[in-house]
Design a protein around this motif. Structure first.
Motif, PDB file in Angstrom:
ATOM      1  N   MET A 136       0.835  -1.179  -0.137  1.00  0.00           N
ATOM      2  CA  MET A 136       0.029   0.086   0.090  1.00  0.00           C
ATOM      3  C   MET A 136       0.815   1.117   0.014  1.00  0.00           C
ATOM      4  SD  MET A 136      -2.891   0.981   2.774  1.00  0.00           S
ATOM      5  CE  MET A 136      -4.017   0.097   2.073  1.00  0.00           C
ATOM      6  N   CYS A 137       0.683   2.116  -0.928  1.00  0.00           N
ATOM      7  CA  CYS A 137       1.349   3.510  -0.933  1.00  0.00           C
ATOM      8  C   CYS A 137       0.778   4.321  -0.033  1.00  0.00           C
ATOM      9  CB  CYS A 137       1.451   3.770  -2.390  1.00  0.00           C
ATOM     10  SG  CYS A 137       2.167   5.366  -2.601  1.00  0.00           S
ATOM     11  N   LEU A 138       1.640   4.994   0.633  1.00  0.00           N
ATOM     12  CA  LEU A 138       1.022   6.353   1.583  1.00  0.00           C
ATOM     13  C   LEU A 138       1.354   7.568   1.010  1.00  0.00           C
ATOM     14  CD1 LEU A 138       2.507   4.837   5.074  1.00  0.00           C
ATOM     15  CD2 LEU A 138       0.330   4.306   3.870  1.00  0.00           C
ATOM     16  N   LEU A 139       0.183   8.309   1.297  1.00  0.00           N
ATOM     17  CA  LEU A 139       0.407   9.469   0.738  1.00  0.00           C
ATOM     18  C   LEU A 139      -0.457  10.545   1.506  1.00  0.00           C
ATOM     19  CD1 LEU A 139       0.445  11.728  -1.824  1.00  0.00           C
ATOM     20  CD2 LEU A 139      -1.769  11.221  -2.563  1.00  0.00           C
ATOM     21  N   SER A 140       0.547  11.636   2.049  1.00  0.00           N
ATOM     22  CA  SER A 140       0.077  12.678   2.856  1.00  0.00           C
ATOM     23  C   SER A 140       0.416  13.893   2.291  1.00  0.00           C
ATOM     24  CB  SER A 140       0.597  12.311   4.167  1.00  0.00           C
ATOM     25  OG  SER A 140       2.063  12.331   4.460  1.00  0.00           O
ATOM     26  N   ALA A 141      -0.472  14.810   2.488  1.00  0.00           N
ATOM     27  CA  ALA A 141      -0.225  16.096   2.047  1.00  0.00           C
ATOM     28  C   ALA A 141       0.974  16.847   2.904  1.00  0.00           C
ATOM     29  CB  ALA A 141      -1.476  16.839   2.205  1.00  0.00           C
ATOM     30  N   ASN A 142       1.782  17.661   2.157  1.00  0.00           N
ATOM     31  CA  ASN A 142       2.662  18.281   3.055  1.00  0.00           C
ATOM     32  C   ASN A 142       2.180  19.613   3.587  1.00  0.00           C
ATOM     33  OD1 ASN A 142       5.111  19.575   3.979  1.00  0.00           O
ATOM     34  ND2 ASN A 142       5.823  19.978   1.925  1.00  0.00           N
ATOM     35  N   PHE A 143       1.638  19.512   4.854  1.00  0.00           N
ATOM     36  CA  PHE A 143       0.999  20.513   5.410  1.00  0.00           C
ATOM     37  C   PHE A 143       2.032  21.503   6.027  1.00  0.00           C
ATOM     38  CE2 PHE A 143      -2.034  17.121   5.406  1.00  0.00           C
ATOM     39  CZ  PHE A 143      -3.323  17.851   5.047  1.00  0.00           C
ATOM     40  N   LYS A 144       1.844  22.829   5.972  1.00  0.00           N
ATOM     41  CA  LYS A 144       2.844  23.953   6.592  1.00  0.00           C
ATOM     42  C   LYS A 144       1.899  23.927   7.605  1.00  0.00           C
ATOM     43  CE  LYS A 144       4.314  26.177   2.574  1.00  0.00           C
ATOM     44  NZ  LYS A 144       4.365  27.433   1.953  1.00  0.00           N
ATOM     45  N   GLY A 145       2.783  24.206   9.054  1.00  0.00           N
ATOM     46  CA  GLY A 145       2.294  24.531  10.174  1.00  0.00           C
ATOM     47  C   GLY A 145       2.919  23.619  11.340  1.00  0.00           C
ATOM     48  N   SER A 146       2.345  23.430  12.437  1.00  0.00           N
ATOM     49  CA  SER A 146       2.862  22.787  13.456  1.00  0.00           C
ATOM     50  C   SER A 146       3.076  21.167  13.393  1.00  0.00           C
ATOM     51  CB  SER A 146       1.761  23.286  14.806  1.00  0.00           C
ATOM     52  OG  SER A 146       0.681  22.296  14.592  1.00  0.00           O
ATOM     53  N   GLU A 147       3.401  20.868  14.406  1.00  0.00           N
ATOM     54  CA  GLU A 147       3.734  19.223  14.393  1.00  0.00           C
ATOM     55  C   GLU A 147       2.611  18.565  14.661  1.00  0.00           C
ATOM     56  OE1 GLU A 147       5.942  16.579  17.782  1.00  0.00           O
ATOM     57  OE2 GLU A 147       7.169  17.906  16.784  1.00  0.00           O
TER      58      GLU A 147
ATOM     59  N   ARG B  21      -9.009   5.499   1.234  1.00  0.00           N
ATOM     60  CA  ARG B  21      -8.310   4.669   0.386  1.00  0.00           C
ATOM     61  C   ARG B  21      -8.890   4.977  -0.919  1.00  0.00           C
ATOM     62  NH1 ARG B  21      -6.620   1.294   3.917  1.00  0.00           N
ATOM     63  NH2 ARG B  21      -7.961   0.700   5.441  1.00  0.00           N
ATOM     64  N   GLU B  22      -7.914   4.965  -1.981  1.00  0.00           N
ATOM     65  CA  GLU B  22      -8.193   4.947  -3.272  1.00  0.00           C
ATOM     66  C   GLU B  22      -7.234   4.227  -4.084  1.00  0.00           C
ATOM     67  OE1 GLU B  22      -8.517   8.431  -6.516  1.00  0.00           O
ATOM     68  OE2 GLU B  22     -10.242   8.176  -5.304  1.00  0.00           O
ATOM     69  N   GLU B  23      -7.573   3.279  -4.558  1.00  0.00           N
ATOM     70  CA  GLU B  23      -6.656   2.333  -5.655  1.00  0.00           C
ATOM     71  C   GLU B  23      -5.261   2.079  -4.863  1.00  0.00           C
ATOM     72  OE1 GLU B  23      -6.429   4.663  -9.403  1.00  0.00           O
ATOM     73  OE2 GLU B  23      -8.395   4.590  -9.627  1.00  0.00           O
ATOM     74  N   GLY B  24      -5.593   1.628  -3.705  1.00  0.00           N
ATOM     75  CA  GLY B  24      -4.210   0.989  -3.015  1.00  0.00           C
ATOM     76  C   GLY B  24      -3.483   2.252  -2.188  1.00  0.00           C
ATOM     77  N   LYS B  25      -3.774   3.466  -2.335  1.00  0.00           N
ATOM     78  CA  LYS B  25      -3.373   4.485  -1.633  1.00  0.00           C
ATOM     79  C   LYS B  25      -4.249   5.090  -0.697  1.00  0.00           C
ATOM     80  CE  LYS B  25      -0.884   5.809  -5.842  1.00  0.00           C
ATOM     81  NZ  LYS B  25      -0.891   6.940  -7.068  1.00  0.00           N
ATOM     82  N   VAL B  26      -3.323   5.685   0.527  1.00  0.00           N
ATOM     83  CA  VAL B  26      -4.246   6.456   1.297  1.00  0.00           C
ATOM     84  C   VAL B  26      -3.999   7.917   1.172  1.00  0.00           C
ATOM     85  CG1 VAL B  26      -4.317   7.052   4.012  1.00  0.00           C
ATOM     86  CG2 VAL B  26      -3.697   4.840   3.261  1.00  0.00           C
ATOM     87  N   LEU B  27      -5.157   8.587   1.132  1.00  0.00           N
ATOM     88  CA  LEU B  27      -5.174   9.872   0.620  1.00  0.00           C
ATOM     89  C   LEU B  27      -5.633  10.813   1.944  1.00  0.00           C
ATOM     90  CD1 LEU B  27      -6.910   9.488  -2.771  1.00  0.00           C
ATOM     91  CD2 LEU B  27      -4.215   9.919  -2.372  1.00  0.00           C
ATOM     92  N   VAL B  28      -4.944  11.813   2.177  1.00  0.00           N
ATOM     93  CA  VAL B  28      -5.361  12.773   3.407  1.00  0.00           C
ATOM     94  C   VAL B  28      -5.758  13.938   2.802  1.00  0.00           C
ATOM     95  CG1 VAL B  28      -4.409  13.549   5.779  1.00  0.00           C
ATOM     96  CG2 VAL B  28      -3.939  11.255   4.943  1.00  0.00           C
ATOM     97  N   PHE B  29      -6.761  14.762   3.095  1.00  0.00           N
ATOM     98  CA  PHE B  29      -7.193  16.022   2.736  1.00  0.00           C
ATOM     99  C   PHE B  29      -7.418  16.839   4.085  1.00  0.00           C
ATOM    100  CE2 PHE B  29      -7.972  13.342  -0.883  1.00  0.00           C
ATOM    101  CZ  PHE B  29      -7.297  14.238  -1.965  1.00  0.00           C
ATOM    102  N   ASN B  30      -7.247  18.207   4.066  1.00  0.00           N
ATOM    103  CA  ASN B  30      -7.618  18.981   5.063  1.00  0.00           C
ATOM    104  C   ASN B  30      -8.947  19.575   4.441  1.00  0.00           C
ATOM    105  OD1 ASN B  30      -6.273  20.716   3.418  1.00  0.00           O
ATOM    106  ND2 ASN B  30      -5.297  21.955   5.130  1.00  0.00           N
ATOM    107  N   LYS B  31      -9.913  19.645   5.219  1.00  0.00           N
ATOM    108  CA  LYS B  31     -11.292  20.465   4.827  1.00  0.00           C
ATOM    109  C   LYS B  31     -11.246  21.786   5.393  1.00  0.00           C
ATOM    110  CE  LYS B  31     -14.199  16.455   5.643  1.00  0.00           C
ATOM    111  NZ  LYS B  31     -15.495  16.148   6.156  1.00  0.00           N
TER     112      LYS B  31
END
Length: 175
Positions: free
Chosen positions: A1-12, A165-175
């Motif tokens: 499974m491929c992991l995808l996380s957006a590069n968020f600017k900000g705190s830890e 999940r979408e097509e074997g990837k984990v997608l993370v979004f901020n709303k």
């Protein structure tokens, strides 16, 4: 499974929140999606059953799951601030959502909930099982989840996060 996380600017805190969502989805392929609401300090877990469930089945499941969660928390000597189970029907699928407060949630409870879903909805629970993940990786993910839960509790994060999940990837979004 491929992991995808957006590069968020900000705190830890953002990194910990993103890491928590990714780790839960990697460790528990039965979880279809997960949301984090920083203002209410709660996680929303989504599970999908591959058929329409009738009201009797759903009510029986909700009572059983709530009893299991209450029993677990009793044994842990704590009271869950929020445990809410709802569902929605989409054509031939049933989506079951569990809302849990982050303050009292622990990794072992997540594991319990997932196992209850596995047993109760065996054969119809939609899962993205990846056979290539080895046991050591799963144990490591459990440790990461517990660490991230601790970190996220009371965080100053102000971004709602949604992961799926979408097509074997984990997608993370901020709303």
């Amino acid at each position: 499974m491929c992991l995808l996380s957006a590069n968020f600017k900000g705190s830890e805190d953002v990194t910990d929140c993103v890491g928590l969502l990714i780790s839960i989805l990697v460790r528990y392929p039965q979880v279809a999606a997960i949301n984090f609401d920083p203002w209410k300090q709660l996680l929303k877990f989504n599970f999908i059953c591959s058929r329409l469930l009738n009201d009797t089945e759903l009510e029986k499941f909700k009572v059983y799951l709530l009893n299991c969660i209450q029993s677990f928390n009793y044994l842990e000597r704590k009271d869950a601030a929020l445990v809410e189970i709802t569902h929605q029907v989409f054509e031939e699928l049933t989506l079951i959502e569990i809302k849990r407060d982050v303050k009292t949630l622990v990794q072992e409870e997540i594991a319990l909930v997932v196992e209850i879903f596995n047993q109760f909805w065996e054969g119809i629970l939609v899962s993205d099982i990846n056979e290539s993940i080895i046991e050591e990786d799963l144990i490591m993910q459990e440790e990461i989840i517990e660490h991230m839960l601790e970190s996220v509790r009371g965080s100053a994060e102000d971004k709602r996060l949604y992961a799926f999940r979408e097509e074997g990837k984990v997608l993370v979004f901020n709303k």
